[in-house]
Motif scaffolding. Structure first.
Motif, PDB file in Angstrom:
ATOM      1  N   ALA A  31       8.027  14.598  -1.218  1.00  0.00           N
ATOM      2  CA  ALA A  31       9.246  13.803  -1.118  1.00  0.00           C
ATOM      3  C   ALA A  31       9.174  12.552  -1.991  1.00  0.00           C
ATOM      4  CB  ALA A  31       9.473  13.387   0.339  1.00  0.00           C
ATOM      5  N   SER A  32      10.342  12.162  -2.481  1.00  0.00           N
ATOM      6  CA  SER A  32      10.457  10.951  -3.295  1.00  0.00           C
ATOM      7  C   SER A  32      11.635  10.140  -2.784  1.00  0.00           C
ATOM      8  CB  SER A  32      10.674  11.325  -4.772  1.00  0.00           C
ATOM      9  OG  SER A  32      10.819  10.178  -5.571  1.00  0.00           O
ATOM     10  N   LEU A  40      22.872  13.065 -10.092  1.00  0.00           N
ATOM     11  CA  LEU A  40      23.103  11.643 -10.382  1.00  0.00           C
ATOM     12  C   LEU A  40      22.380  10.741  -9.395  1.00  0.00           C
ATOM     13  CD1 LEU A  40      26.872  11.355 -11.414  1.00  0.00           C
ATOM     14  CD2 LEU A  40      24.849  11.557 -12.862  1.00  0.00           C
ATOM     15  N   THR A  41      22.035  11.262  -8.222  1.00  0.00           N
ATOM     16  CA  THR A  41      21.275  10.464  -7.266  1.00  0.00           C
ATOM     17  C   THR A  41      19.826  10.402  -7.715  1.00  0.00           C
ATOM     18  OG1 THR A  41      22.741  11.220  -5.498  1.00  0.00           O
ATOM     19  CG2 THR A  41      20.677  10.195  -4.831  1.00  0.00           C
ATOM     20  N   SER A  42      19.198  11.531  -7.821  1.00  0.00           N
ATOM     21  CA  SER A  42      17.837  11.664  -8.330  1.00  0.00           C
ATOM     22  C   SER A  42      17.480  13.135  -8.233  1.00  0.00           C
ATOM     23  CB  SER A  42      16.847  10.825  -7.516  1.00  0.00           C
ATOM     24  OG  SER A  42      15.543  10.957  -8.033  1.00  0.00           O
ATOM     25  N   THR A  43      16.973  13.689  -9.287  1.00  0.00           N
ATOM     26  CA  THR A  43      16.790  15.134  -9.348  1.00  0.00           C
ATOM     27  C   THR A  43      15.675  15.634  -8.435  1.00  0.00           C
ATOM     28  OG1 THR A  43      16.338  16.990 -10.814  1.00  0.00           O
ATOM     29  CG2 THR A  43      15.246  14.915 -11.327  1.00  0.00           C
ATOM     30  N   LEU A  44      15.872  16.837  -7.903  1.00  0.00           N
ATOM     31  CA  LEU A  44      14.857  17.503  -7.101  1.00  0.00           C
ATOM     32  C   LEU A  44      13.919  18.356  -7.948  1.00  0.00           C
ATOM     33  CD1 LEU A  44      17.044  18.629  -4.063  1.00  0.00           C
ATOM     34  CD2 LEU A  44      15.057  17.146  -3.928  1.00  0.00           C
ATOM     35  N   VAL A  45      14.195  18.411  -9.253  1.00  0.00           N
ATOM     36  CA  VAL A  45      13.372  19.251 -10.139  1.00  0.00           C
ATOM     37  C   VAL A  45      11.916  18.825 -10.106  1.00  0.00           C
ATOM     38  CG1 VAL A  45      12.968  19.936 -12.536  1.00  0.00           C
ATOM     39  CG2 VAL A  45      15.306  19.840 -11.635  1.00  0.00           C
ATOM     40  N   GLU A  46      11.669  17.525 -10.053  1.00  0.00           N
ATOM     41  CA  GLU A  46      10.282  17.044 -10.052  1.00  0.00           C
ATOM     42  C   GLU A  46       9.529  17.527  -8.828  1.00  0.00           C
ATOM     43  OE1 GLU A  46       8.385  15.556 -12.357  1.00  0.00           O
ATOM     44  OE2 GLU A  46      10.107  16.015 -13.614  1.00  0.00           O
ATOM     45  N   GLU A  47      10.221  17.557  -7.673  1.00  0.00           N
ATOM     46  CA  GLU A  47       9.571  18.065  -6.468  1.00  0.00           C
ATOM     47  C   GLU A  47       9.166  19.533  -6.634  1.00  0.00           C
ATOM     48  OE1 GLU A  47      11.814  15.823  -6.435  1.00  0.00           O
ATOM     49  OE2 GLU A  47      11.590  14.459  -4.741  1.00  0.00           O
ATOM     50  N   LEU A  48      10.051  20.323  -7.254  1.00  0.00           N
ATOM     51  CA  LEU A  48       9.735  21.728  -7.498  1.00  0.00           C
ATOM     52  C   LEU A  48       8.584  21.874  -8.487  1.00  0.00           C
ATOM     53  CD1 LEU A  48      13.336  23.212  -7.683  1.00  0.00           C
ATOM     54  CD2 LEU A  48      11.627  23.691  -5.927  1.00  0.00           C
ATOM     55  N   ASN A  49       8.557  21.016  -9.499  1.00  0.00           N
ATOM     56  CA  ASN A  49       7.453  21.055 -10.465  1.00  0.00           C
ATOM     57  C   ASN A  49       6.127  20.705  -9.805  1.00  0.00           C
ATOM     58  OD1 ASN A  49       9.222  21.741 -12.509  1.00  0.00           O
ATOM     59  ND2 ASN A  49       9.453  19.647 -13.270  1.00  0.00           N
ATOM     60  N   ALA A  80      17.375  15.835   2.611  1.00  0.00           N
ATOM     61  CA  ALA A  80      18.040  15.109   1.523  1.00  0.00           C
ATOM     62  C   ALA A  80      19.529  15.062   1.825  1.00  0.00           C
ATOM     63  CB  ALA A  80      17.767  15.790   0.177  1.00  0.00           C
ATOM     64  N   GLY A  81      20.257  14.292   1.030  1.00  0.00           N
ATOM     65  CA  GLY A  81      21.707  14.243   1.143  1.00  0.00           C
ATOM     66  C   GLY A  81      22.281  12.928   1.618  1.00  0.00           C
TER      67      GLY A  81
END
Length: 266
Positions: A31-32, A40-49, A80-81
């Protein structure tokens, strides 16, 4: 939740901590702060990476087959959300020009489903996706939108309920499409709303302000010894800062959620 499952008292962050093999084997947090479904809030891609990198480290410890088994048997909590609606829709100027709140909620639900599909593709089979809390009753939102009396903001609460209803329906469709009954929606709105509306019922004294500083706006790093005093007993408060519940409040929430939702996913 990890404590309730008997794994460990604290799930360490994947980043910024010296993780042992046992940490990796028993669970970490990707989690971040501030992350949302909306890019636009903050991507979840980094969590998946980070999750993909974690799986490689796990395989290095126990081998590919055992690592895949650990991932498949693990419980994934997706939360999230709230920042999407509280900050990116009601405070930032861009999204309200593109969407009314109903369309924006549909957008968020689709993003949430896409994220769960990606988790599933990476091997996750037990996924608990949390709904939104009563955003309008969070202390910071009371301060920003509740007027002089700092009442709960009904618009933010309606948006949260709308998201929860549509997310629950979307998760049911995902269960059918992926043929995976262990992807489940978890409702946190009602229990937290009840704690806020009737704090004495749960042994709290204060539910409209956080323990940190004034309790009206301070969040996260703004709660420290240099910038803000804290209340003498945080166990009497539903909220630690103006956005996040206290440890005791989370304990109550977990005790409520576990038999109603989580046990079904295990």
């Amino acid at each position: 939740m990890a404590s309730r499952l008997g794994l460990k008292d604290l799930v360490p962050a994947y980043l910024g901590t010296d993780l042992t093999d046992d940490d990796l084997l028993t669970g970490v947090s990707f989690a971040s702060a501030g992350t949302g479904y909306d890019p636009l809030t903050s991507t979840l891609v980094e969590e998946l990476n980070m999750f993909a990198e974690y799986k490689e480290k796990l395989a290095g410890i126990v081998g590919d087959e055992a690592a895949a088994g650990i991932v498949a048997e693990s419980l994934f909590l997706v939360c999230a959300g709230t920042d999407d609606i509280a900050n990116n829709y009601y405070l930032a100027p861009v999204r309200p020009l593109q969407y009314d709140i109903s369309a924006y909620v549909d957008f968020l639900v689709q993003q949430a489903c896409d994220f769960m599909k990606q988790l599933y593709q990476q091997g996750a089979r037990r996924i608990a996706i949390l709904g939104l809390p009563p955003i309008g009753c969070v202390p910071s939102q009371r301060t920003l939108a509740g007027g002089l009396a700092r009442d709960c903001d009904p618009a933010r609460n309606r948006a949260a309920r709308m998201f929860n209803s549509r997310l629950q329906a979307a998760v049911a469709r995902l269960q059918r499409d992926l043929r995976c009954q262990r992807i489940g929606y978890v409702d946190i709105y009602d229990v937290l709303h009840d704690m806020i509306a009737d704090p004495c019922k749960y042994g709290f004294d204060v539910s409209t302000r956080g323990c940190c500083g004034t309790g009206d706006l301070e969040v996260s790093l703004l709660c420290n010894q240099l910038t803000a005093a804290t209340c003498p007993d945080d166990r009497k408060y539903v909220f630690w800062d103006s956005f996040h519940p206290t440890e005791r409040a989370y304990d109550i929430i977990v005790d409520y959620l576990f038999p109603r939702y989580v046990e079904k996913l295990l």
